[in-house]
Design a protein around this motif. Sequence first.
Motif, PDB file in Angstrom:
ATOM      1  N   ALA A 100     -12.985 -12.289  -3.488  1.00  0.00           N
ATOM      2  CA  ALA A 100     -13.285 -10.984  -2.881  1.00  0.00           C
ATOM      3  C   ALA A 100     -12.061 -10.078  -2.904  1.00  0.00           C
ATOM      4  O   ALA A 100     -12.179  -8.866  -3.139  1.00  0.00           O
ATOM      5  N   ALA A 101     -10.866 -10.644  -2.668  1.00  0.00           N
ATOM      6  CA  ALA A 101      -9.642  -9.834  -2.676  1.00  0.00           C
ATOM      7  C   ALA A 101      -9.390  -9.234  -4.051  1.00  0.00           C
ATOM      8  O   ALA A 101      -9.042  -8.056  -4.180  1.00  0.00           O
ATOM      9  N   VAL A 102      -9.579 -10.046  -5.106  1.00  0.00           N
ATOM     10  CA  VAL A 102      -9.363  -9.540  -6.467  1.00  0.00           C
ATOM     11  C   VAL A 102     -10.360  -8.442  -6.801  1.00  0.00           C
ATOM     12  O   VAL A 102      -9.996  -7.364  -7.298  1.00  0.00           O
ATOM     13  N   SER A 103     -11.639  -8.690  -6.523  1.00  0.00           N
ATOM     14  CA  SER A 103     -12.669  -7.705  -6.873  1.00  0.00           C
ATOM     15  C   SER A 103     -12.502  -6.408  -6.086  1.00  0.00           C
ATOM     16  O   SER A 103     -12.614  -5.312  -6.651  1.00  0.00           O
ATOM     17  N   LEU A 104     -12.209  -6.510  -4.785  1.00  0.00           N
ATOM     18  CA  LEU A 104     -12.009  -5.304  -3.989  1.00  0.00           C
ATOM     19  C   LEU A 104     -10.760  -4.548  -4.430  1.00  0.00           C
ATOM     20  O   LEU A 104     -10.750  -3.301  -4.434  1.00  0.00           O
ATOM     21  N   GLY A 105      -9.710  -5.282  -4.806  1.00  0.00           N
ATOM     22  CA  GLY A 105      -8.514  -4.613  -5.295  1.00  0.00           C
ATOM     23  C   GLY A 105      -8.775  -3.819  -6.564  1.00  0.00           C
ATOM     24  O   GLY A 105      -8.320  -2.683  -6.710  1.00  0.00           O
ATOM     25  N   VAL A 106      -9.553  -4.401  -7.482  1.00  0.00           N
ATOM     26  CA  VAL A 106      -9.886  -3.701  -8.725  1.00  0.00           C
ATOM     27  C   VAL A 106     -10.761  -2.480  -8.429  1.00  0.00           C
ATOM     28  O   VAL A 106     -10.552  -1.391  -8.983  1.00  0.00           O
ATOM     29  N   ILE A 107     -11.746  -2.646  -7.556  1.00  0.00           N
ATOM     30  CA  ILE A 107     -12.637  -1.534  -7.221  1.00  0.00           C
ATOM     31  C   ILE A 107     -11.868  -0.380  -6.592  1.00  0.00           C
ATOM     32  O   ILE A 107     -12.045   0.790  -6.955  1.00  0.00           O
ATOM     33  N   VAL A 108     -10.994  -0.697  -5.643  1.00  0.00           N
ATOM     34  CA  VAL A 108     -10.220   0.348  -4.979  1.00  0.00           C
ATOM     35  C   VAL A 108      -9.283   1.046  -5.966  1.00  0.00           C
ATOM     36  O   VAL A 108      -9.095   2.266  -5.904  1.00  0.00           O
ATOM     37  N   ALA A 109      -8.705   0.285  -6.894  1.00  0.00           N
ATOM     38  CA  ALA A 109      -7.812   0.899  -7.890  1.00  0.00           C
ATOM     39  C   ALA A 109      -8.560   1.927  -8.728  1.00  0.00           C
ATOM     40  O   ALA A 109      -8.009   2.974  -9.069  1.00  0.00           O
ATOM     41  N   PHE A 110      -9.839   1.648  -9.046  1.00  0.00           N
ATOM     42  CA  PHE A 110     -10.622   2.609  -9.826  1.00  0.00           C
ATOM     43  C   PHE A 110     -11.162   3.741  -8.956  1.00  0.00           C
ATOM     44  O   PHE A 110     -11.298   4.878  -9.418  1.00  0.00           O
ATOM     45  N   ALA A 111     -11.481   3.428  -7.695  1.00  0.00           N
ATOM     46  CA  ALA A 111     -12.114   4.423  -6.833  1.00  0.00           C
ATOM     47  C   ALA A 111     -11.110   5.358  -6.167  1.00  0.00           C
ATOM     48  O   ALA A 111     -11.460   6.478  -5.797  1.00  0.00           O
ATOM     49  N   PHE A 112      -9.869   4.905  -6.024  1.00  0.00           N
ATOM     50  CA  PHE A 112      -8.871   5.718  -5.331  1.00  0.00           C
ATOM     51  C   PHE A 112      -8.596   6.989  -6.118  1.00  0.00           C
ATOM     52  O   PHE A 112      -8.256   6.954  -7.291  1.00  0.00           O
ATOM     53  N   LYS A 113      -8.731   8.123  -5.460  1.00  0.00           N
ATOM     54  CA  LYS A 113      -8.514   9.413  -6.094  1.00  0.00           C
ATOM     55  C   LYS A 113      -7.122   9.900  -5.717  1.00  0.00           C
ATOM     56  O   LYS A 113      -6.885  10.349  -4.592  1.00  0.00           O
ATOM     57  N   ALA A 114      -6.209   9.785  -6.650  1.00  0.00           N
ATOM     58  CA  ALA A 114      -4.837  10.230  -6.409  1.00  0.00           C
ATOM     59  C   ALA A 114      -4.771  11.730  -6.648  1.00  0.00           C
ATOM     60  O   ALA A 114      -4.538  12.194  -7.765  1.00  0.00           O
ATOM     61  N   ASP A 115      -5.000  12.496  -5.613  1.00  0.00           N
ATOM     62  CA  ASP A 115      -5.057  13.954  -5.743  1.00  0.00           C
ATOM     63  C   ASP A 115      -3.722  14.520  -6.199  1.00  0.00           C
ATOM     64  O   ASP A 115      -2.650  14.107  -5.721  1.00  0.00           O
ATOM     65  N   GLN A 116      -3.793  15.477  -7.099  1.00  0.00           N
ATOM     66  CA  GLN A 116      -2.609  16.196  -7.522  1.00  0.00           C
ATOM     67  C   GLN A 116      -2.345  17.303  -6.509  1.00  0.00           C
ATOM     68  O   GLN A 116      -2.907  18.391  -6.574  1.00  0.00           O
ATOM     69  N   ARG A 125       4.761  10.153  -7.785  1.00  0.00           N
ATOM     70  CA  ARG A 125       4.600   9.065  -8.742  1.00  0.00           C
ATOM     71  C   ARG A 125       3.399   9.308  -9.643  1.00  0.00           C
ATOM     72  O   ARG A 125       2.463  10.018  -9.260  1.00  0.00           O
ATOM     73  N   PRO A 126       3.393   8.714 -10.838  1.00  0.00           N
ATOM     74  CA  PRO A 126       2.254   8.907 -11.756  1.00  0.00           C
ATOM     75  C   PRO A 126       0.947   8.450 -11.122  1.00  0.00           C
ATOM     76  O   PRO A 126       0.911   7.497 -10.331  1.00  0.00           O
ATOM     77  N   VAL A 127      -0.129   9.155 -11.474  1.00  0.00           N
ATOM     78  CA  VAL A 127      -1.441   8.865 -10.898  1.00  0.00           C
ATOM     79  C   VAL A 127      -1.853   7.421 -11.171  1.00  0.00           C
ATOM     80  O   VAL A 127      -2.342   6.718 -10.275  1.00  0.00           O
ATOM     81  N   MET A 128      -1.664   6.955 -12.408  1.00  0.00           N
ATOM     82  CA  MET A 128      -2.069   5.598 -12.743  1.00  0.00           C
ATOM     83  C   MET A 128      -1.291   4.566 -11.926  1.00  0.00           C
ATOM     84  O   MET A 128      -1.866   3.569 -11.452  1.00  0.00           O
ATOM     85  N   MET A 129      -0.008   4.813 -11.731  1.00  0.00           N
ATOM     86  CA  MET A 129       0.800   3.880 -10.931  1.00  0.00           C
ATOM     87  C   MET A 129       0.297   3.843  -9.499  1.00  0.00           C
ATOM     88  O   MET A 129       0.203   2.775  -8.885  1.00  0.00           O
ATOM     89  N   ARG A 130      -0.051   5.002  -8.941  1.00  0.00           N
ATOM     90  CA  ARG A 130      -0.529   5.043  -7.561  1.00  0.00           C
ATOM     91  C   ARG A 130      -1.848   4.292  -7.430  1.00  0.00           C
ATOM     92  O   ARG A 130      -2.074   3.576  -6.448  1.00  0.00           O
ATOM     93  N   ARG A 131      -2.721   4.422  -8.406  1.00  0.00           N
ATOM     94  CA  ARG A 131      -3.993   3.698  -8.349  1.00  0.00           C
ATOM     95  C   ARG A 131      -3.775   2.189  -8.424  1.00  0.00           C
ATOM     96  O   ARG A 131      -4.388   1.416  -7.671  1.00  0.00           O
ATOM     97  N   ILE A 132      -2.914   1.769  -9.329  1.00  0.00           N
ATOM     98  CA  ILE A 132      -2.646   0.337  -9.478  1.00  0.00           C
ATOM     99  C   ILE A 132      -2.039  -0.228  -8.199  1.00  0.00           C
ATOM    100  O   ILE A 132      -2.427  -1.298  -7.718  1.00  0.00           O
ATOM    101  N   LEU A 144       0.809  -1.213   0.000  1.00  0.00           N
ATOM    102  CA  LEU A 144       0.000   0.000   0.000  1.00  0.00           C
ATOM    103  C   LEU A 144       0.845   1.268   0.000  1.00  0.00           C
ATOM    104  O   LEU A 144       0.431   2.297  -0.533  1.00  0.00           O
ATOM    105  N   TYR A 145       2.046   1.191   0.588  1.00  0.00           N
ATOM    106  CA  TYR A 145       2.877   2.403   0.648  1.00  0.00           C
ATOM    107  C   TYR A 145       3.313   2.870  -0.734  1.00  0.00           C
ATOM    108  O   TYR A 145       3.616   4.046  -0.924  1.00  0.00           O
ATOM    109  N   GLN A 146       3.336   1.958  -1.703  1.00  0.00           N
ATOM    110  CA  GLN A 146       3.746   2.355  -3.058  1.00  0.00           C
ATOM    111  C   GLN A 146       2.781   3.371  -3.664  1.00  0.00           C
ATOM    112  O   GLN A 146       3.122   4.034  -4.648  1.00  0.00           O
ATOM    113  N   ALA A 147       1.579   3.492  -3.114  1.00  0.00           N
ATOM    114  CA  ALA A 147       0.602   4.453  -3.629  1.00  0.00           C
ATOM    115  C   ALA A 147       0.641   5.774  -2.878  1.00  0.00           C
ATOM    116  O   ALA A 147      -0.144   6.671  -3.173  1.00  0.00           O
TER     117      ALA A 147
END
Length: 339
Positions: free
Chosen positions: A136-152, A84-91, A76-79
């Motif tokens: 559940a882990a896979v689905s929640l990981g994908v959802i969080v990656a899309f929902a996470f707002k990496a603020d500039q 770092r690029p926004v897309m990388m932080r979301r992933i 999680l710390y990698q985000a």
Amino acid sequence: MGKYLDSVDAKALRFAVGFPVMLAAGFVVCAFLLRPDLPEPLAIRWTDDGGAAFAPFGAFVGGGALMILVFGWLGLYQAVPVGRPVMMRRIMMGAGLFLALFITTALAAGLVGQAGVADARESRVDLTVLALGSGAAVSLGVIVAFAFKADQQWSPNDDRALQFAIAKELDPDLTRDSIRLWVHARSSVFVMIAIASVFPAALIAIVVPWLGVLLIVLAFFGAAFLCARVKADRGGLKVLLAGVVPVMDIPAGSISAASAADVRAADYGGWGYRNHGGTAAMLVSSGPAVVVSKTDGQRLAVSGGSQASAARLAEVLTRVAARARRGGGPSPAAGLPES
């Protein structure tokens, strides 16, 4: 501490620290709820012949909680860093969440599979818990990656960029007096290094794995030393080996002349960084380079990439050196990245 806080997303940092802690705590609580139905000791590994490796309940639960914490924090710390690029932080936010949940699922499946069994040798991982938890882990990981707002967020880099923009408005010639470029050896050289290291390393690794890995690492560093970052502005000339190791830092006032030329690396001691007899060189190949004469009589040569970029680098160094001799000095924005 202030610089560190400016470089991270505070909300993401709180989540990255807190989520694994809460997950590990939940695992420990659930493990103690199952404790009356579990054998002692617990199996931690099963073999095909019906055997098993064992660990006490406390070691199983404590070690599992520690794994959740360590791998959860690392993922999680990698985000967290805002640079770092926004897309990388979301992933990485989604991947870190998945990793923490999957480890918890695997540990829980091991516990549930042993519940109600007198001898841990007769137990197996509960595949239902493992399948449901992994899904559940896979689905929640994908959802969080899309929902996470990496603020500039505004960062020190933004302050420097703003300062540079203001300086350019006040001094229109500032951009002309700055150049940044990467220089590296020809692609055929890197291919040769790869061939000369990967294939022998693969053969050596069959007998001595660590020696094969060491050979690959040495080849990687050797290739990195054939790349350099060259910066020239009103502050002078800076050369960073592999983009990170400073090997040359020449103030503009110390430069008496600079000219583009085709050089042979052998004349300066070979490829890479060389410094001997009052002559320094950072050459990644023979060909276009900039030869600089210093006011103390020393000379240095730096690869210039193409003929055009070498000519441009020599032009900038000549101009900033003349400006420094006239008493202009470096600009307040010297050394800042171009916007």
